[in-house]
Design a protein around this motif. Structure first.
Motif, PDB file in Angstrom:
ATOM      1  N   ILE A  61       0.843  -1.198   0.000  1.00  0.00           N
ATOM      2  CA  ILE A  61       0.000   0.000   0.000  1.00  0.00           C
ATOM      3  C   ILE A  61       0.877   1.246   0.000  1.00  0.00           C
ATOM      4  O   ILE A  61       1.991   1.243   0.523  1.00  0.00           O
ATOM      5  CB  ILE A  61      -0.948  -0.001   1.228  1.00  0.00           C
ATOM      6  N   ALA A  62       0.377   2.322  -0.616  1.00  0.00           N
ATOM      7  CA  ALA A  62       1.093   3.608  -0.637  1.00  0.00           C
ATOM      8  C   ALA A  62       0.079   4.722  -0.829  1.00  0.00           C
ATOM      9  O   ALA A  62      -0.958   4.532  -1.470  1.00  0.00           O
ATOM     10  CB  ALA A  62       2.142   3.641  -1.752  1.00  0.00           C
ATOM     11  N   ALA A  63       0.377   5.879  -0.280  1.00  0.00           N
ATOM     12  CA  ALA A  63      -0.459   7.063  -0.458  1.00  0.00           C
ATOM     13  C   ALA A  63       0.358   8.139  -1.156  1.00  0.00           C
ATOM     14  O   ALA A  63       1.578   8.213  -0.981  1.00  0.00           O
ATOM     15  CB  ALA A  63      -0.963   7.577   0.894  1.00  0.00           C
ATOM     16  N   ASN A  64      -0.312   8.970  -1.969  1.00  0.00           N
ATOM     17  CA  ASN A  64       0.427  10.074  -2.586  1.00  0.00           C
ATOM     18  C   ASN A  64       0.658  11.173  -1.553  1.00  0.00           C
ATOM     19  O   ASN A  64       0.121  11.141  -0.439  1.00  0.00           O
ATOM     20  CB  ASN A  64      -0.287  10.603  -3.840  1.00  0.00           C
ATOM     21  N   LEU A  65       1.473  12.147  -1.917  1.00  0.00           N
ATOM     22  CA  LEU A  65       1.915  13.170  -0.957  1.00  0.00           C
ATOM     23  C   LEU A  65       0.758  13.973  -0.391  1.00  0.00           C
ATOM     24  O   LEU A  65       0.749  14.329   0.792  1.00  0.00           O
ATOM     25  CB  LEU A  65       2.933  14.102  -1.620  1.00  0.00           C
ATOM     26  N   SER A  66      -0.249  14.247  -1.202  1.00  0.00           N
ATOM     27  CA  SER A  66      -1.382  15.055  -0.760  1.00  0.00           C
ATOM     28  C   SER A  66      -2.416  14.254   0.020  1.00  0.00           C
ATOM     29  O   SER A  66      -3.317  14.830   0.638  1.00  0.00           O
ATOM     30  CB  SER A  66      -2.052  15.711  -1.969  1.00  0.00           C
ATOM     31  N   GLY A  67      -2.304  12.930  -0.002  1.00  0.00           N
ATOM     32  CA  GLY A  67      -3.241  12.082   0.709  1.00  0.00           C
ATOM     33  C   GLY A  67      -4.578  11.913   0.017  1.00  0.00           C
ATOM     34  O   GLY A  67      -5.525  11.386   0.599  1.00  0.00           O
ATOM     35  N   THR A  68      -4.669  12.320  -1.249  1.00  0.00           N
ATOM     36  CA  THR A  68      -5.931  12.225  -1.986  1.00  0.00           C
ATOM     37  C   THR A  68      -6.102  10.895  -2.697  1.00  0.00           C
ATOM     38  O   THR A  68      -7.198  10.577  -3.156  1.00  0.00           O
ATOM     39  CB  THR A  68      -6.023  13.354  -3.027  1.00  0.00           C
ATOM     40  N   ARG A  69      -5.020  10.128  -2.826  1.00  0.00           N
ATOM     41  CA  ARG A  69      -5.066   8.840  -3.493  1.00  0.00           C
ATOM     42  C   ARG A  69      -4.301   7.798  -2.680  1.00  0.00           C
ATOM     43  O   ARG A  69      -3.244   8.086  -2.114  1.00  0.00           O
ATOM     44  CB  ARG A  69      -4.473   8.922  -4.909  1.00  0.00           C
ATOM     45  N   VAL A  70      -4.850   6.579  -2.658  1.00  0.00           N
ATOM     46  CA  VAL A  70      -4.204   5.445  -2.006  1.00  0.00           C
ATOM     47  C   VAL A  70      -4.147   4.299  -3.006  1.00  0.00           C
ATOM     48  O   VAL A  70      -5.179   3.915  -3.577  1.00  0.00           O
ATOM     49  CB  VAL A  70      -4.965   5.002  -0.741  1.00  0.00           C
ATOM     50  N   ALA A  71      -2.956   3.770  -3.249  1.00  0.00           N
ATOM     51  CA  ALA A  71      -2.780   2.645  -4.169  1.00  0.00           C
ATOM     52  C   ALA A  71      -2.557   1.372  -3.374  1.00  0.00           C
ATOM     53  O   ALA A  71      -1.770   1.361  -2.414  1.00  0.00           O
ATOM     54  CB  ALA A  71      -1.597   2.896  -5.102  1.00  0.00           C
ATOM     55  N   ILE A  72      -3.256   0.312  -3.769  1.00  0.00           N
ATOM     56  CA  ILE A  72      -3.151  -0.967  -3.076  1.00  0.00           C
ATOM     57  C   ILE A  72      -2.794  -2.054  -4.077  1.00  0.00           C
ATOM     58  O   ILE A  72      -3.415  -2.176  -5.138  1.00  0.00           O
ATOM     59  CB  ILE A  72      -4.473  -1.318  -2.359  1.00  0.00           C
TER      60      ILE A  72
END
Length: 329
Positions: A61-72
């Motif tokens: 899992i990872a989130a982008n810097l702005s926290g608007t997207r989460v990739a799983i």
């Protein structure tokens, strides 16, 4: 047990990938009143999202810097991008049925926060530029998001080799990024630097490798220092690698020099690495059920100290040479 995770700073939320049937848990740091001890409070996940996690095991899992997207990333090899609250599917990558079952073990966003780098358990990695579609928000089924990906292919002289972990920063070009990954070859491992150029269809090119460990790399993490000025458009950052023997190394991304080494940080292989928000500390966990926090001086400070030490050494050598020269006269 927690095997992976990411942090959404703006919301003070931690997303933890759990082994077994749990899949994923979400926690938030809360304080009852100012000055009181902060504590983690578990937050419920949307029911539809939780159901999808039970259908396919979550691996990374990872989130982008702005926290608007989460990739799983999942055990089946698919990658799904959600909104920051994990309520809506924004895009999905679904590997071909004949591609074989290769799970996603590492994942990260590009600096722009839209594109994805993923590393599979077969040691191969790919770069994916999602093209959101109406069908991407539907649960289950094959989404019709962009399936076009670009592979990271090591040159023949480094074959056979496998990649492990990923961390991306902004490149000095108008389009694209720089990606760092562990490269395992036989009994040694290296830190590899790749340049991805979006103007050339996202083509990934290996630019440099540096020696890291005498054993395979098992974990990679990076931190970008936004307080430091960029050089030639490339952001200042550090990358940490952990290996199967429990050692940890930290490198500067600017010249790929090794800034520090922590021998035997753990008894056995490092399973996960993560930097604190300001990059001053590195948290490492291991299969020995241990965790360690390592203080990390800023890359610029370490390099300036190294340059000062070299200058002092050269000055001493010059003084000694002058002294012996005067004796000869």
């Amino acid at each position: 047990a927690t095997v992976n995770g990411t942090w959404i700073a703006d919301k003070s939320v931690a997303l933890c990938v759990m082994s077994g049937e749990v899949g994923l848990r979400r926690y938030q740091i809360k304080q009852k009143e100012k000055g009181s001890k902060a504590r983690f409070v578990e937050l419920e996940l949307p029911k539809e999202t939780t159901l999808s996690f039970k259908q396919d095991e979550v691996k990374a899992i990872a989130a982008n810097l702005s926290g608007t997207r989460v990739a799983i990333g999942f055990a089946s090899g698919k990658v799904v991008i959600y909104d920051g609250d994990l309520e809506k599917k924004c895009a999905g990558y679904y590997p071909a049925e004949d591609a074989g079952k290769c799970g996603i073990i590492s994942i990260c966003f590009s600096p722009c926060g839209r594109n994805i780098v993923a590393v599979k358990d077969d040691g191969k990695a790919f770069y994916w530029k999602p093209a959101p579609s109406k069908n991407a928000s539907k649960g289950g089924g094959k989404g019709k998001s962009s399936q076009k990906v670009t592979g990271f292919v090591p040159p023949h002289n480094l074959s056979p080799s496998s990649l492990r972990g990923c961390f991306a920063i902004q490149s000095g070009r108008d389009s694209g990024m720089v990606m760092f990954s562990g490269l395992n070859q036989k009994k040694k491992s290296y830190l590899s630097k790749w340049v991805v150029d979006d103007s050339k269809g996202g083509r990934a090119e290996l630019k440099r490798i540096v020696y890291a460990h005498d054993s395979p790399i098992t974990a990679v993490a990076g931190h970008c220092d936004h307080t430091q000025p960029s050089r030639r458009g490339q952001q200042a950052a550090v990358v940490a690698t952990g290996c199967s023997e429990g050692h940890i190394c930290i490198f500067s991304t600017r010249d790929m020099s090794r800034l520090m080494r922590v021998p035997r940080a753990h008894m056995i292989f490092v399973t996960h690495l993560s930097f604190s928000g300001d990059g001053s500390r590195l948290v490492s966990v291991s299969a020995d059920a241990g965790a360690r926090i390592t203080s990390v001086p800023k890359a610029g400070l370490l390099q300036s100290q190294l340059h000062l030490l070299l200058a002092i050494i050269f000055a001493i050598i010059a003084l000694v040479a002058r002294f012996y020269s005067s004796l000869g006269q």
